[in-house]
Design a protein around this motif. Sequence first.
Motif, PDB file in Angstrom:
ATOM      1  N   VAL A 271     -26.921  -2.884 -16.105  1.00 56.11           N
ATOM      2  CA  VAL A 271     -27.584  -1.825 -15.410  1.00 56.11           C
ATOM      3  C   VAL A 271     -28.233  -3.051 -13.897  1.00 56.11           C
ATOM      4  O   VAL A 271     -27.138  -1.830 -12.914  1.00 56.11           O
ATOM      5  N   LEU A 272     -27.363  -4.100 -14.011  1.00 55.63           N
ATOM      6  CA  LEU A 272     -28.149  -4.736 -13.352  1.00 55.63           C
ATOM      7  C   LEU A 272     -25.928  -4.532 -11.990  1.00 55.63           C
ATOM      8  O   LEU A 272     -25.625  -4.315 -10.242  1.00 55.63           O
ATOM      9  N   SER A 273     -24.330  -4.925 -13.039  1.00 55.60           N
ATOM     10  CA  SER A 273     -23.948  -4.522 -12.691  1.00 55.60           C
ATOM     11  C   SER A 273     -23.358  -3.270 -12.556  1.00 55.60           C
ATOM     12  O   SER A 273     -22.392  -2.755 -10.766  1.00 55.60           O
ATOM     13  N   ALA A 274     -23.445  -2.378 -13.225  1.00 56.62           N
ATOM     14  CA  ALA A 274     -23.622  -0.368 -12.570  1.00 56.62           C
ATOM     15  C   ALA A 274     -23.993  -0.958 -11.008  1.00 56.62           C
ATOM     16  O   ALA A 274     -24.085   0.302 -10.194  1.00 56.62           O
ATOM     17  N   SER A 275     -25.721  -0.885 -10.673  1.00 51.34           N
ATOM     18  CA  SER A 275     -25.974  -1.049  -9.513  1.00 51.34           C
ATOM     19  C   SER A 275     -24.887  -1.416  -7.678  1.00 51.34           C
ATOM     20  O   SER A 275     -25.072  -0.645  -7.529  1.00 51.34           O
ATOM     21  N   VAL A 276     -24.801  -2.909  -8.483  1.00 49.56           N
ATOM     22  CA  VAL A 276     -24.476  -3.530  -7.538  1.00 49.56           C
ATOM     23  C   VAL A 276     -22.912  -3.432  -7.106  1.00 49.56           C
ATOM     24  O   VAL A 276     -22.559  -3.798  -5.599  1.00 49.56           O
ATOM     25  N   ALA A 277     -22.418  -2.599  -7.986  1.00 53.84           N
ATOM     26  CA  ALA A 277     -20.946  -2.331  -8.283  1.00 53.84           C
ATOM     27  C   ALA A 277     -20.351  -1.951  -6.205  1.00 53.84           C
ATOM     28  O   ALA A 277     -19.580  -2.078  -5.835  1.00 53.84           O
ATOM     29  N   PRO A 278     -21.324  -0.621  -6.368  1.00 48.86           N
ATOM     30  CA  PRO A 278     -20.792   0.145  -5.494  1.00 48.86           C
ATOM     31  C   PRO A 278     -21.317  -0.077  -4.382  1.00 48.86           C
ATOM     32  O   PRO A 278     -20.216  -0.447  -3.317  1.00 48.86           O
ATOM     33  N   VAL A 279     -22.306  -1.310  -4.173  1.00 54.46           N
ATOM     34  CA  VAL A 279     -22.880  -1.326  -2.597  1.00 54.46           C
ATOM     35  C   VAL A 279     -21.638  -2.718  -1.905  1.00 54.46           C
ATOM     36  O   VAL A 279     -21.350  -2.835  -1.524  1.00 54.46           O
ATOM     37  N   GLY A 280     -21.326  -3.309  -3.180  1.00 55.34           N
ATOM     38  CA  GLY A 280     -20.645  -4.524  -2.858  1.00 55.34           C
ATOM     39  C   GLY A 280     -19.090  -4.321  -2.519  1.00 55.34           C
ATOM     40  O   GLY A 280     -18.319  -4.488  -1.810  1.00 55.34           O
ATOM     41  N   ALA A 281     -18.631  -3.430  -3.769  1.00 57.76           N
ATOM     42  CA  ALA A 281     -17.408  -2.087  -2.821  1.00 57.76           C
ATOM     43  C   ALA A 281     -18.069  -2.190  -1.204  1.00 57.76           C
ATOM     44  O   ALA A 281     -16.430  -1.962  -0.381  1.00 57.76           O
ATOM     45  N   PHE A 282     -18.493  -1.408  -1.491  1.00 61.88           N
ATOM     46  CA  PHE A 282     -18.535  -1.010   0.480  1.00 61.88           C
ATOM     47  C   PHE A 282     -18.995  -1.977   1.621  1.00 61.88           C
ATOM     48  O   PHE A 282     -18.332  -1.844   2.087  1.00 61.88           O
TER      49      PHE A 282
ATOM     50  N   VAL B  46     -17.389  -4.334   1.657  1.00 59.39           N
ATOM     51  CA  VAL B  46     -16.653  -5.428   1.299  1.00 59.39           C
ATOM     52  C   VAL B  46     -15.268  -4.668   2.106  1.00 59.39           C
ATOM     53  O   VAL B  46     -14.659  -5.150   2.510  1.00 59.39           O
ATOM     54  N   LEU B  47     -15.507  -2.986   1.897  1.00 57.12           N
ATOM     55  CA  LEU B  47     -14.295  -2.503   2.192  1.00 57.12           C
ATOM     56  C   LEU B  47     -14.527  -2.547   4.058  1.00 57.12           C
ATOM     57  O   LEU B  47     -14.355  -1.752   5.168  1.00 57.12           O
ATOM     58  N   ARG B  48     -16.084  -2.555   4.662  1.00 50.52           N
ATOM     59  CA  ARG B  48     -16.172  -2.328   6.005  1.00 50.52           C
ATOM     60  C   ARG B  48     -16.128  -3.924   6.551  1.00 50.52           C
ATOM     61  O   ARG B  48     -17.002  -4.565   7.592  1.00 50.52           O
ATOM     62  N   ARG B  49     -15.833  -4.989   5.529  1.00 50.06           N
ATOM     63  CA  ARG B  49     -16.313  -6.099   6.090  1.00 50.06           C
ATOM     64  C   ARG B  49     -16.967  -6.608   6.476  1.00 50.06           C
ATOM     65  O   ARG B  49     -17.395  -7.100   7.925  1.00 50.06           O
ATOM     66  N   LEU B  50     -18.098  -6.091   5.477  1.00 48.66           N
ATOM     67  CA  LEU B  50     -19.230  -6.842   5.030  1.00 48.66           C
ATOM     68  C   LEU B  50     -20.007  -8.210   4.262  1.00 48.66           C
ATOM     69  O   LEU B  50     -21.277  -7.853   3.695  1.00 48.66           O
ATOM     70  N   SER B  51     -18.543  -8.418   3.744  1.00 47.44           N
ATOM     71  CA  SER B  51     -19.076  -9.344   2.390  1.00 47.44           C
ATOM     72  C   SER B  51     -19.870 -10.193   3.025  1.00 47.44           C
ATOM     73  O   SER B  51     -20.484 -10.932   1.848  1.00 47.44           O
ATOM     74  N   LEU B  52     -19.573 -10.987   3.341  1.00 47.73           N
ATOM     75  CA  LEU B  52     -20.788 -12.067   3.955  1.00 47.73           C
ATOM     76  C   LEU B  52     -22.743 -11.523   4.388  1.00 47.73           C
ATOM     77  O   LEU B  52     -23.082 -12.184   3.722  1.00 47.73           O
ATOM     78  N   ALA B  53     -22.492 -10.394   4.305  1.00 46.77           N
ATOM     79  CA  ALA B  53     -23.592 -10.352   4.345  1.00 46.77           C
ATOM     80  C   ALA B  53     -24.594 -10.013   3.402  1.00 46.77           C
ATOM     81  O   ALA B  53     -25.519 -10.397   3.209  1.00 46.77           O
ATOM     82  N   GLY B  54     -23.967  -9.329   1.973  1.00 49.76           N
ATOM     83  CA  GLY B  54     -24.822  -9.390   0.893  1.00 49.76           C
ATOM     84  C   GLY B  54     -24.923 -10.727   0.330  1.00 49.76           C
ATOM     85  O   GLY B  54     -26.341 -11.170  -0.259  1.00 49.76           O
TER      86      GLY B  54
ATOM     87  N   TYR C 207     -29.067 -17.164   7.782  1.00 48.02           N
ATOM     88  CA  TYR C 207     -29.448 -17.237   6.043  1.00 48.02           C
ATOM     89  C   TYR C 207     -29.050 -18.891   6.286  1.00 48.02           C
ATOM     90  O   TYR C 207     -30.357 -19.058   4.860  1.00 48.02           O
ATOM     91  N   LEU C 208     -28.953 -19.803   6.301  1.00 50.49           N
ATOM     92  CA  LEU C 208     -29.159 -20.680   6.649  1.00 50.49           C
ATOM     93  C   LEU C 208     -30.335 -21.997   6.129  1.00 50.49           C
ATOM     94  O   LEU C 208     -30.222 -22.157   6.077  1.00 50.49           O
ATOM     95  N   ILE C 209     -30.398 -21.224   7.762  1.00 53.31           N
ATOM     96  CA  ILE C 209     -32.341 -21.237   7.902  1.00 53.31           C
ATOM     97  C   ILE C 209     -33.249 -21.008   7.337  1.00 53.31           C
ATOM     98  O   ILE C 209     -33.820 -21.537   6.717  1.00 53.31           O
ATOM     99  N   ALA C 210     -32.574 -19.863   6.832  1.00 55.66           N
ATOM    100  CA  ALA C 210     -34.002 -19.491   6.374  1.00 55.66           C
ATOM    101  C   ALA C 210     -34.060 -20.217   5.160  1.00 55.66           C
ATOM    102  O   ALA C 210     -35.234 -20.909   3.756  1.00 55.66           O
ATOM    103  N   LEU C 211     -32.017 -20.316   3.913  1.00 58.27           N
ATOM    104  CA  LEU C 211     -32.656 -21.467   2.616  1.00 58.27           C
ATOM    105  C   LEU C 211     -32.963 -22.328   2.834  1.00 58.27           C
ATOM    106  O   LEU C 211     -34.296 -23.209   1.951  1.00 58.27           O
ATOM    107  N   ALA C 212     -33.124 -22.840   4.391  1.00 64.49           N
ATOM    108  CA  ALA C 212     -33.414 -25.306   4.399  1.00 64.49           C
ATOM    109  C   ALA C 212     -34.636 -24.649   4.368  1.00 64.49           C
ATOM    110  O   ALA C 212     -35.723 -25.290   3.579  1.00 64.49           O
ATOM    111  N   VAL C 213     -35.162 -23.800   5.231  1.00 58.52           N
ATOM    112  CA  VAL C 213     -36.902 -24.011   5.309  1.00 58.52           C
ATOM    113  C   VAL C 213     -37.569 -23.199   3.176  1.00 58.52           C
ATOM    114  O   VAL C 213     -38.315 -23.631   3.297  1.00 58.52           O
TER     115      VAL C 213
END
Length: 165
Positions: free
Chosen positions: A23-34, A36-44, A103-109
């Motif tokens: 279920v997780l794979s089916a739900s995140v694959a379209p969002v992930g592809a989108f 990557v195509l929008r060059r926002l892979s770092l955002a995820g 995101y690095l600051i948030a992870l450290a916090v």
Amino acid sequence: MYDLIVEMWSFAFMRRAFVATTVLSASVAPVGAFLVLRRLSLAGEAMAHAITPGIVIGFVTAGLSVMSLLVGGLIAGVGVAILTAFLARRTILRSDASLASLYLIALAVGIFILSAAGSAVPLKSFLFGSILGIDDASMVLVGGVATVTLLAFAVLLLSADCQHL
């Protein structure tokens, strides 16, 4: 070999783990592809790390309650997204640079809060967990979040604003 595979599926925890990952794979694959195509892979990746302080605060205040972890992560993720947009508009930083730093600051916090709380739960098992330990309530939550994610994504793609993407 066949007996081993049949025996594996006889355990309820294995069936739940398979359904949850499917279920997780089916739900995140379209969002992930989108993304990557929008060059926002770092955002995820960034948002996955940015929710850490909210999850940790939810854990410290309410324990391993799924809803407290979900609400804490959601608040932290939305907060980082809003702060990223604010920094991108008010400073010379581009949005990807501000997101990367936040995101690095948030992870450290988040890791600092977990360490300062003196949790008895090891950090590795808290952050990564085990799919084999998923229970029925978490399965319902995974199914609900996956459904909302796919429906929201479909609405966004079909809206007039997103047709020119």
